[in-house]
Design a protein around this motif. Structure first.
Motif, mmCIF file in Angstrom:
data_model
loop_
_atom_site.group_PDB
_atom_site.id
_atom_site.type_symbol
_atom_site.label_atom_id
_atom_site.label_comp_id
_atom_site.label_asym_id
_atom_site.label_seq_id
_atom_site.Cartn_x
_atom_site.Cartn_y
_atom_site.Cartn_z
ATOM 1 N N VAL A 181 9.073 -10.898 -5.406
ATOM 2 C CA VAL A 181 7.664 -10.763 -5.016
ATOM 3 C C VAL A 181 7.445 -9.466 -4.246
ATOM 4 O O VAL A 181 6.488 -8.717 -4.483
ATOM 5 C CB VAL A 181 7.220 -11.984 -4.183
ATOM 6 C CG1 VAL A 181 5.881 -11.726 -3.524
ATOM 7 C CG2 VAL A 181 7.125 -13.203 -5.051
ATOM 8 N N LEU A 182 8.366 -9.171 -3.347
ATOM 9 C CA LEU A 182 8.230 -7.937 -2.569
ATOM 10 C C LEU A 182 8.339 -6.706 -3.457
ATOM 11 O O LEU A 182 7.605 -5.727 -3.266
ATOM 12 C CB LEU A 182 9.297 -7.892 -1.477
ATOM 13 C CG LEU A 182 8.988 -8.716 -0.246
ATOM 14 C CD1 LEU A 182 10.105 -8.591 0.744
ATOM 15 C CD2 LEU A 182 7.701 -8.252 0.378
ATOM 16 N N ASP A 222 -5.375 7.353 -8.834
ATOM 17 C CA ASP A 222 -6.446 8.339 -8.792
ATOM 18 C C ASP A 222 -5.905 9.752 -8.702
ATOM 19 O O ASP A 222 -6.480 10.671 -9.275
ATOM 20 C CB ASP A 222 -7.345 8.064 -7.590
ATOM 21 C CG ASP A 222 -8.427 7.079 -7.947
ATOM 22 O OD1 ASP A 222 -9.081 6.564 -7.047
ATOM 23 O OD2 ASP A 222 -8.602 6.822 -9.159
ATOM 24 N N THR A 263 6.751 -13.282 3.846
ATOM 25 C CA THR A 263 6.977 -12.395 2.705
ATOM 26 C C THR A 263 5.709 -12.231 1.884
ATOM 27 O O THR A 263 5.318 -11.109 1.525
ATOM 28 C CB THR A 263 8.089 -12.972 1.828
ATOM 29 O OG1 THR A 263 9.180 -13.308 2.641
ATOM 30 C CG2 THR A 263 8.512 -11.978 0.799
ATOM 31 N N ALA A 283 0.111 -5.295 1.449
ATOM 32 C CA ALA A 283 0.375 -4.053 0.730
ATOM 33 C C ALA A 283 -0.580 -3.881 -0.445
ATOM 34 O O ALA A 283 -1.240 -2.852 -0.594
ATOM 35 C CB ALA A 283 1.829 -4.040 0.250
ATOM 36 N N VAL A 284 -0.706 -4.931 -1.259
ATOM 37 C CA VAL A 284 -1.569 -4.825 -2.438
ATOM 38 C C VAL A 284 -3.041 -4.742 -2.036
ATOM 39 O O VAL A 284 -3.811 -3.949 -2.594
ATOM 40 C CB VAL A 284 -1.307 -6.012 -3.383
ATOM 41 C CG1 VAL A 284 -2.256 -5.969 -4.548
ATOM 42 C CG2 VAL A 284 0.102 -5.961 -3.889
ATOM 43 N N ARG A 326 -11.788 5.301 -2.630
ATOM 44 C CA ARG A 326 -11.795 6.565 -3.360
ATOM 45 C C ARG A 326 -12.891 6.579 -4.413
ATOM 46 O O ARG A 326 -13.568 7.577 -4.603
ATOM 47 C CB ARG A 326 -10.442 6.766 -4.045
ATOM 48 C CG ARG A 326 -9.410 7.349 -3.141
ATOM 49 C CD ARG A 326 -8.418 8.138 -3.939
ATOM 50 N NE ARG A 326 -7.260 8.413 -3.112
ATOM 51 C CZ ARG A 326 -6.090 7.844 -3.309
ATOM 52 N NH1 ARG A 326 -5.936 7.002 -4.303
ATOM 53 N NH2 ARG A 326 -5.082 8.141 -2.537
ATOM 54 N N ALA A 336 3.344 -8.888 1.141
ATOM 55 C CA ALA A 336 2.952 -8.450 -0.196
ATOM 56 C C ALA A 336 1.436 -8.373 -0.326
ATOM 57 O O ALA A 336 0.888 -7.407 -0.887
ATOM 58 C CB ALA A 336 3.522 -9.413 -1.233
ATOM 59 N N ALA A 388 -3.872 -1.343 -0.745
ATOM 60 C CA ALA A 388 -3.899 -0.380 -1.856
ATOM 61 C C ALA A 388 -5.197 -0.502 -2.642
ATOM 62 O O ALA A 388 -5.804 0.511 -3.027
ATOM 63 C CB ALA A 388 -2.697 -0.611 -2.769
ATOM 64 N N GLY A 431 3.136 -2.554 -7.280
ATOM 65 C CA GLY A 431 1.691 -2.664 -7.429
ATOM 66 C C GLY A 431 0.931 -1.786 -6.452
ATOM 67 O O GLY A 431 -0.056 -1.136 -6.814
ATOM 68 N N ALA A 432 1.397 -1.764 -5.196
ATOM 69 C CA ALA A 432 0.714 -0.932 -4.201
ATOM 70 C C ALA A 432 0.823 0.538 -4.551
ATOM 71 O O ALA A 432 -0.154 1.295 -4.452
ATOM 72 C CB ALA A 432 1.313 -1.203 -2.818
ATOM 73 N N ALA A 475 5.113 -6.360 -5.350
ATOM 74 C CA ALA A 475 4.044 -5.896 -4.463
ATOM 75 C C ALA A 475 4.196 -4.405 -4.174
ATOM 76 O O ALA A 475 3.207 -3.665 -4.126
ATOM 77 C CB ALA A 475 4.059 -6.688 -3.157
ATOM 78 N N ILE A 477 -7.926 1.131 -0.644
ATOM 79 C CA ILE A 477 -7.888 2.596 -0.732
ATOM 80 C C ILE A 477 -8.432 3.064 -2.085
ATOM 81 O O ILE A 477 -9.207 4.027 -2.160
ATOM 82 C CB ILE A 477 -6.453 3.094 -0.494
ATOM 83 C CG1 ILE A 477 -6.102 2.910 0.977
ATOM 84 C CG2 ILE A 477 -6.289 4.534 -0.887
ATOM 85 C CD1 ILE A 477 -4.721 3.334 1.333
ATOM 86 N N ALA A 478 -8.069 2.356 -3.159
ATOM 87 C CA ALA A 478 -8.572 2.737 -4.480
ATOM 88 C C ALA A 478 -10.089 2.577 -4.550
ATOM 89 O O ALA A 478 -10.796 3.438 -5.089
ATOM 90 C CB ALA A 478 -7.886 1.887 -5.549
ATOM 91 N N ALA A 513 11.523 -14.428 -3.569
ATOM 92 C CA ALA A 513 10.745 -13.696 -2.556
ATOM 93 C C ALA A 513 11.047 -12.201 -2.623
ATOM 94 O O ALA A 513 10.144 -11.364 -2.478
ATOM 95 C CB ALA A 513 11.053 -14.243 -1.172
ATOM 96 N N PHE A 572 9.043 -17.481 4.082
ATOM 97 C CA PHE A 572 8.476 -17.132 2.779
ATOM 98 C C PHE A 572 6.995 -16.778 2.892
ATOM 99 O O PHE A 572 6.501 -15.873 2.199
ATOM 100 C CB PHE A 572 8.664 -18.288 1.796
ATOM 101 C CG PHE A 572 10.097 -18.517 1.445
ATOM 102 C CD1 PHE A 572 10.941 -17.447 1.239
ATOM 103 C CD2 PHE A 572 10.609 -19.785 1.341
ATOM 104 C CE1 PHE A 572 12.268 -17.636 0.938
ATOM 105 C CE2 PHE A 572 11.941 -19.994 1.041
ATOM 106 C CZ PHE A 572 12.757 -18.913 0.837
ATOM 107 N N LEU A 577 -1.492 1.210 -7.594
ATOM 108 C CA LEU A 577 -2.916 1.151 -7.261
ATOM 109 C C LEU A 577 -3.346 2.347 -6.423
ATOM 110 O O LEU A 577 -4.416 2.912 -6.624
ATOM 111 C CB LEU A 577 -3.210 -0.128 -6.488
ATOM 112 C CG LEU A 577 -3.424 -1.372 -7.311
ATOM 113 C CD1 LEU A 577 -3.487 -2.563 -6.406
ATOM 114 C CD2 LEU A 577 -4.684 -1.249 -8.105
ATOM 115 N N ALA A 578 -2.525 2.744 -5.481
ATOM 116 C CA ALA A 578 -2.946 3.811 -4.583
ATOM 117 C C ALA A 578 -2.706 5.185 -5.179
ATOM 118 O O ALA A 578 -3.305 6.156 -4.741
ATOM 119 C CB ALA A 578 -2.208 3.685 -3.258
#
Lengths: 184, 101
Positions: free
Chosen positions: A153-154, A168, B68, B75-76, B86, B72, B79, A160-161, A157, B82-83, A150, B65, A164-165
């Motif tokens: 995974v965090l 650009d 968690t 967050a992804v 844009r 995640a 994001a 990845g965030a 993530a 937002i992409a 876990a 879990f 991705l953000a």
């Protein structure tokens, strides 16, 4: 007393979950989801999961929902939000599911309650009086490897965030260095 | 004087169905993500109800879990929103057809 509390929490959860879907403005949807998270935390207290109730308030209401509100206000969404055109598909999928749930729960609840107490002798330990202590001991002994996964995974993530953000901004920086007169 | 577990299951099924309907009928992508949160909470209610019913702590650990994974996902997902905002300056899902044959 317990029935009264359960009725209040369940009614508020049901009402606010409908409001999350039905309200047009995403800010109002997010705020009704906030109310729902608090009532789910109350339901966890009824179910003797005090640690999870605290985690629900801190993580869901404190972190995740603030992230949602931040993005909603960052993007400046227009009010014009009609429903999706595939609402017929939604009705086609969900009405049979609802009927199935009602039929199963009205007919099969007795079978659930009779066959339940056989599973008590499990290796995870019973629910102790100190909920946080018991969860900690279970989490760091039986579920140690999933706990580490876990955390991975965090980490993924988070990376990845950020990627991705941020992509650009980097591209526009390199583009503005090489070809500055591109109009968007 | 305890509450039968079928009540919790009915509540959880109702919230989950509300989430499914929200994913299918909303156009705003943020509202879709909020509906996914509804479904995750419905499963959490289920896990904790069975954990109390069977006197087994595994359900509560699984809620941990699931939390968690929800963090995640948020967050992804945000994001990605937002992409997309844009690049296209819209968050209406019917205008996102980049990956559609």
């Amino acid at each position: 007393m317990l029935q009264l509390l359960f009725g209040y929490f369940a009614g508020m959860i049901a009402a606010t979950s409908i409001l999350v879907v039905a309200l047009r403005n995403p800010v109002y949807s997010a705020l009704s989801l906030l109310v729902m998270f608090f009532h789910v935390a109350g339901l966890f207290v009824i179910l003797h999961a005090e640690f999870l109730a605290a985690v629900q308030v801190i993580v869901y209401a404190g972190a995740i929902l603030v992230l949602y509100l931040f993005v909603v206000m960052l993007l400046n969404i227009k009010q014009d939000d009609r429903y999706h055109s595939q609402w017929r598909v939604a009705a086609f999928v969900c009405v049979p599911l609802l009927i199935e749930a009602i039929v199963l729960l009205s007919g099969g609840s007795r079978a659930i309650t009779t066959g339940s107490r056989l599973l008590q002798t499990d290796s995870h330990g019973t629910i102790a009086a100190d909920n946080t202590l018991a969860i900690g001991q279970t989490l760091f002994s039986t579920y140690l490897f999933p706990f580490e996964v876990a955390s991975l995974v965090l980490l993924v993530a988070m990376i990845g965030a950020i990627v991705l953000a941020k992509r650009d901004i980097g591209e526009s920086d390199t583009q503005s260095m090489t070809q500055p007169a591109v109009d968007e | 004087m305890t509450i039968p577990i079928s009540y919790y299951l009915i509540l959880s099924a109702f919230v989950f169905l509300t989430g499914v309907v929200g994913v299918l009928i909303r156009r705003n992508i943020i509202a879709i993500l909020l509906s996914v949160e509804l479904m995750l909470n419905a499963t959490n209610i289920n896990f904790v109800a069975f954990s109390d019913h069977l006197q087994d702590l595994g359900g509560q650990v699984f809620v941990f879990f699931a939390l968690t994974v929800a963090a995640a996902e948020v967050a992804v997902g945000l994001a990605i929103i937002i992409a997309l905002h844009r690049s296209g300056s819209t968050i209406n899902v019917e205008e996102f057809n980049l990956l559609k044959w």
